[in-house]
Design a protein around this motif. Sequence first.
Motif, PDB file in Angstrom:
ATOM      1  N   GLU A 181       0.733  -1.134  -0.106  1.00 45.28           N
ATOM      2  CA  GLU A 181      -0.039   0.133  -0.003  1.00 45.28           C
ATOM      3  C   GLU A 181       0.911   1.175   0.029  1.00 45.28           C
ATOM      4  OE1 GLU A 181      -2.606  -0.139   3.234  1.00 45.28           O
ATOM      5  OE2 GLU A 181      -3.804  -1.888   2.483  1.00 45.28           O
ATOM      6  N   ASP A 182       2.029   1.191   0.614  1.00 47.75           N
ATOM      7  CA  ASP A 182       3.104   2.220   0.567  1.00 47.75           C
ATOM      8  C   ASP A 182       3.472   2.637  -1.026  1.00 47.75           C
ATOM      9  OD1 ASP A 182       4.823   4.209   0.921  1.00 47.75           O
ATOM     10  OD2 ASP A 182       5.972   3.216   2.493  1.00 47.75           O
ATOM     11  N   PRO A 183       3.050   3.817  -1.449  1.00 55.91           N
ATOM     12  CA  PRO A 183       3.575   4.048  -3.011  1.00 55.91           C
ATOM     13  C   PRO A 183       4.849   4.361  -3.160  1.00 55.91           C
ATOM     14  CG  PRO A 183       2.359   6.160  -1.866  1.00 55.91           C
ATOM     15  CD  PRO A 183       2.314   4.936  -0.891  1.00 55.91           C
ATOM     16  N   ALA A 184       5.709   4.463  -1.921  1.00 58.33           N
ATOM     17  CA  ALA A 184       7.080   4.798  -2.050  1.00 58.33           C
ATOM     18  C   ALA A 184       7.824   3.439  -1.848  1.00 58.33           C
ATOM     19  CB  ALA A 184       7.497   5.909  -1.336  1.00 58.33           C
ATOM     20  N   ALA A 185       7.097   2.393  -1.412  1.00 57.26           N
ATOM     21  CA  ALA A 185       7.867   1.290  -0.854  1.00 57.26           C
ATOM     22  C   ALA A 185       8.610   0.357  -2.185  1.00 57.26           C
ATOM     23  CB  ALA A 185       6.783   0.251  -0.339  1.00 57.26           C
ATOM     24  N   LEU A 186       9.684  -0.167  -1.832  1.00 58.54           N
ATOM     25  CA  LEU A 186      10.373  -1.056  -2.977  1.00 58.54           C
ATOM     26  C   LEU A 186      11.001  -2.164  -2.172  1.00 58.54           C
ATOM     27  CD1 LEU A 186      12.638   1.484  -4.785  1.00 58.54           C
ATOM     28  CD2 LEU A 186      10.578   0.150  -5.627  1.00 58.54           C
ATOM     29  N   VAL A 187      11.157  -3.426  -2.841  1.00 55.87           N
ATOM     30  CA  VAL A 187      11.533  -4.408  -2.027  1.00 55.87           C
ATOM     31  C   VAL A 187      13.035  -4.364  -1.847  1.00 55.87           C
ATOM     32  CG1 VAL A 187      11.883  -7.029  -2.412  1.00 55.87           C
ATOM     33  CG2 VAL A 187      10.008  -5.871  -3.417  1.00 55.87           C
ATOM     34  N   VAL A 188      13.393  -4.579  -0.777  1.00 58.28           N
ATOM     35  CA  VAL A 188      15.191  -4.317  -0.198  1.00 58.28           C
ATOM     36  C   VAL A 188      15.417  -5.568   0.507  1.00 58.28           C
ATOM     37  CG1 VAL A 188      16.569  -2.938   1.273  1.00 58.28           C
ATOM     38  CG2 VAL A 188      14.486  -1.778   0.436  1.00 58.28           C
ATOM     39  N   ASP A 189      16.683  -5.945  -0.203  1.00 54.00           N
ATOM     40  CA  ASP A 189      17.395  -7.155   0.347  1.00 54.00           C
ATOM     41  C   ASP A 189      18.810  -6.934   0.650  1.00 54.00           C
ATOM     42  OD1 ASP A 189      18.089  -9.836   1.009  1.00 54.00           O
ATOM     43  OD2 ASP A 189      17.105 -10.878  -0.599  1.00 54.00           O
ATOM     44  N   HIS A 190      19.181  -6.786   1.976  1.00 53.06           N
ATOM     45  CA  HIS A 190      20.908  -6.728   2.236  1.00 53.06           C
ATOM     46  C   HIS A 190      21.223  -7.763   2.297  1.00 53.06           C
ATOM     47  CE1 HIS A 190      19.349  -2.459   3.390  1.00 53.06           C
ATOM     48  NE2 HIS A 190      18.618  -3.085   4.354  1.00 53.06           N
ATOM     49  N   SER A 191      20.878  -8.951   1.924  1.00 52.84           N
ATOM     50  CA  SER A 191      21.702 -10.105   1.849  1.00 52.84           C
ATOM     51  C   SER A 191      21.597 -10.778   0.324  1.00 52.84           C
ATOM     52  CB  SER A 191      21.215 -11.395   2.762  1.00 52.84           C
ATOM     53  OG  SER A 191      21.334 -10.840   3.910  1.00 52.84           O
ATOM     54  N   GLY A 192      20.465 -10.502  -0.375  1.00 47.83           N
ATOM     55  CA  GLY A 192      20.491 -11.052  -1.627  1.00 47.83           C
ATOM     56  C   GLY A 192      20.465  -9.970  -2.813  1.00 47.83           C
ATOM     57  N   TYR A 193      21.092  -9.010  -2.545  1.00 46.27           N
ATOM     58  CA  TYR A 193      21.175  -7.919  -3.544  1.00 46.27           C
ATOM     59  C   TYR A 193      21.986  -8.155  -4.600  1.00 46.27           C
ATOM     60  CZ  TYR A 193      25.109  -6.550  -1.050  1.00 46.27           C
ATOM     61  OH  TYR A 193      26.574  -6.639  -0.331  1.00 46.27           O
ATOM     62  N   ALA A 194      21.888  -7.543  -5.808  1.00 43.32           N
ATOM     63  CA  ALA A 194      22.938  -7.803  -6.759  1.00 43.32           C
ATOM     64  C   ALA A 194      24.350  -6.992  -6.476  1.00 43.32           C
ATOM     65  CB  ALA A 194      22.492  -7.385  -8.313  1.00 43.32           C
ATOM     66  N   VAL A 195      25.436  -7.437  -6.662  1.00 45.64           N
ATOM     67  CA  VAL A 195      26.650  -6.398  -6.566  1.00 45.64           C
ATOM     68  C   VAL A 195      26.690  -5.767  -7.914  1.00 45.64           C
ATOM     69  CG1 VAL A 195      29.114  -6.547  -6.355  1.00 45.64           C
ATOM     70  CG2 VAL A 195      27.501  -8.503  -4.940  1.00 45.64           C
ATOM     71  N   SER A 196      27.066  -4.462  -7.424  1.00 52.75           N
ATOM     72  CA  SER A 196      27.186  -3.514  -8.534  1.00 52.75           C
ATOM     73  C   SER A 196      28.728  -2.613  -7.934  1.00 52.75           C
ATOM     74  CB  SER A 196      26.016  -2.750  -8.762  1.00 52.75           C
ATOM     75  OG  SER A 196      25.497  -2.165  -7.704  1.00 52.75           O
ATOM     76  N   ALA A 197      28.765  -1.694  -9.107  1.00 50.99           N
ATOM     77  CA  ALA A 197      29.896  -0.729  -8.718  1.00 50.99           C
ATOM     78  C   ALA A 197      29.519   0.188  -7.363  1.00 50.99           C
ATOM     79  CB  ALA A 197      30.260   0.246  -9.752  1.00 50.99           C
ATOM     80  N   SER A 198      28.505   0.372  -7.312  1.00 51.80           N
ATOM     81  CA  SER A 198      27.848   1.399  -6.377  1.00 51.80           C
ATOM     82  C   SER A 198      26.716   0.561  -5.718  1.00 51.80           C
ATOM     83  CB  SER A 198      27.217   2.612  -6.889  1.00 51.80           C
ATOM     84  OG  SER A 198      26.186   2.437  -7.752  1.00 51.80           O
ATOM     85  N   GLU A 199      26.864   0.294  -4.305  1.00 51.53           N
ATOM     86  CA  GLU A 199      26.357  -0.681  -3.484  1.00 51.53           C
ATOM     87  C   GLU A 199      24.774  -0.106  -3.374  1.00 51.53           C
ATOM     88  OE1 GLU A 199      26.977  -3.413  -2.577  1.00 51.53           O
ATOM     89  OE2 GLU A 199      28.918  -3.530  -3.327  1.00 51.53           O
ATOM     90  N   GLY A 200      24.397   1.140  -3.391  1.00 51.25           N
ATOM     91  CA  GLY A 200      23.446   1.652  -3.498  1.00 51.25           C
ATOM     92  C   GLY A 200      22.313   1.162  -2.211  1.00 51.25           C
ATOM     93  N   ASP A 201      21.112   1.265  -2.434  1.00 47.81           N
ATOM     94  CA  ASP A 201      20.290   1.011  -1.326  1.00 47.81           C
ATOM     95  C   ASP A 201      19.793  -0.496  -1.395  1.00 47.81           C
ATOM     96  OD1 ASP A 201      18.665   0.989  -3.654  1.00 47.81           O
ATOM     97  OD2 ASP A 201      17.777   2.858  -3.210  1.00 47.81           O
ATOM     98  N   HIS A 202      20.392  -1.334  -2.169  1.00 49.03           N
ATOM     99  CA  HIS A 202      20.141  -2.768  -2.342  1.00 49.03           C
ATOM    100  C   HIS A 202      18.587  -2.948  -2.717  1.00 49.03           C
ATOM    101  CE1 HIS A 202      23.649  -3.582   1.082  1.00 49.03           C
ATOM    102  NE2 HIS A 202      24.033  -3.079  -0.115  1.00 49.03           N
ATOM    103  N   THR A 203      18.209  -2.146  -3.430  1.00 55.85           N
ATOM    104  CA  THR A 203      16.911  -2.416  -4.280  1.00 55.85           C
ATOM    105  C   THR A 203      16.955  -3.177  -5.455  1.00 55.85           C
ATOM    106  OG1 THR A 203      16.831  -0.321  -5.259  1.00 55.85           O
ATOM    107  CG2 THR A 203      15.799  -0.442  -3.081  1.00 55.85           C
ATOM    108  N   LEU A 204      18.543  -3.294  -5.950  1.00 61.23           N
ATOM    109  CA  LEU A 204      18.403  -4.232  -7.220  1.00 61.23           C
ATOM    110  C   LEU A 204      18.614  -5.494  -6.665  1.00 61.23           C
ATOM    111  CD1 LEU A 204      18.829  -4.575 -10.229  1.00 61.23           C
ATOM    112  CD2 LEU A 204      21.126  -4.027  -9.881  1.00 61.23           C
ATOM    113  N   ILE A 205      17.804  -6.398  -6.767  1.00 60.76           N
ATOM    114  CA  ILE A 205      17.750  -7.920  -6.174  1.00 60.76           C
ATOM    115  C   ILE A 205      18.183  -8.790  -7.190  1.00 60.76           C
ATOM    116  CG2 ILE A 205      16.302  -9.751  -5.019  1.00 60.76           C
ATOM    117  CD1 ILE A 205      14.551  -7.372  -3.792  1.00 60.76           C
ATOM    118  N   ALA A 206      19.052  -9.871  -6.925  1.00 57.70           N
ATOM    119  CA  ALA A 206      19.165 -11.164  -7.576  1.00 57.70           C
ATOM    120  C   ALA A 206      18.663 -12.266  -6.882  1.00 57.70           C
ATOM    121  CB  ALA A 206      20.736 -11.208  -7.675  1.00 57.70           C
TER     122      ALA A 206
END
Length: 450
Positions: free
Chosen positions: A136-161
């Motif tokens: 219901e939260d329009p600003a909500a995204l799926v966040v995963d601090h363990s299963g995120y995709a490694v990238s050059a900039s770690e970011g907020d861990h919303t890019l999930i693998a």
Amino acid sequence: MSKLILCVFLTFTLIPLLCTSFSSDTPSDRRVLVLLDDFALKSSHSLYFNSLHSRGFDLEFKLADDPKIALQRYGQYLYDALILLCPTIERFGGSIDAAAILDFVDSGHDLIVAADSNASDLIREIATESGVDFDEDPAALVVDHSGYAVSASEGDHTLIASDDLIKSDVILGSKKIEASALLIYILIALCAAPVLFQGIGHSLNPSNSLVLKVLSASPSAYSANPKSKLASPPSLTGSTISLVSVIQARNNARILISGSLSLFSNRFFRSSVQKAGSPIKHDKSGNEQFLTEVSKWVFHERGHLKAVNVQHHKIGEADEPAMYRINDDLEYSVEIYEWSGTAWEPYVADDVQVQFYMMSPYVLKTLSTDGKGRYFTSFKVPDVYGVFQFKVEYHKLGYSTLSLSKQIPVRPFRHNEYERFIPAAYPYYGAAFSMMAGFFIFTAVHLYNK
């Protein structure tokens, strides 16, 4: 004379034009309407569209707010499937609205819906009616601090693998493996590229048993606004979060709902991926293979069954009778085929059952198969007369539902069909004849004895 020539000219020119202008366009098979927020998506998501086109689908692209779009004309649907890649649309153009899309599905057609972090209330409503509830939260995204995709900039861990896929060969496809190649296959499976996902999560309506999670979040994931601190526990957490879900309606229409529009993009298709904590870096994500296989299921290229040539008759006969008699021996058969994407092939399984049904099943038999699509069995008609049904209700994960019924009356024996002497009635026969003999002896003794 000139007027006659003019009339003839108008007759042979205008009448064909009028006929074509009022004739309805017959939709071709496998025609798909794709509604977009922006025509730029045609190029940014071209790999996915090309995969559909290469499999024979005729794609028609239109803006979601186009005032001329319509799903049907003169009561006939123009398309076999609908793809909504327009998460921000507040109101569809033309005659399309949420009710029209749901009627489209209720008519047996297929649907793909891609939402995003800025999904509109209209898209959320369609998803809710299908048995899926976005956060219901329009600003909500799926966040995963363990299963995120490694990238050059770690970011907020919303890019999930994510590699938590449904275990169904029908939905995700399978390959027949030779025994010698089994070890290689296991190694490949262990190193399969995960699917990149960035978007909103959703939960499944517990009262809807038709919804399945195809791609799930990991136990460490949660749904929240990544740009703000958590003031309260998130409403969606762990593997209860579904990233991609599918629904097969009772009329066998199929729906795919994704919380990410980027999931379909060329960027995610071509991107390399390395899951956090894994030493393996894949040159290409699993998005293309995942969406190709899932869309094959959604568009009935796999897992679609049909039943033909339903027959029943007495053993030793070939013609179907108008009714059966109790205790008759009969044979029932049906042919079941599965669509492979190009042709109907025999469906082979060992769990197809038939019921001989009146108010409740009197006979329940598992059908044997010859491996060529024919299923058959034989049984004795129960010693109960009335109106029965042969019923086949086949429900299997990933496969279209088969619901077959054929009504047949069952009669008792006629008066001239019973045996002359029924063995079970011998005591009663003996009692009757002994009574007659006793009466004869008593009469003789009474009349002639002094």
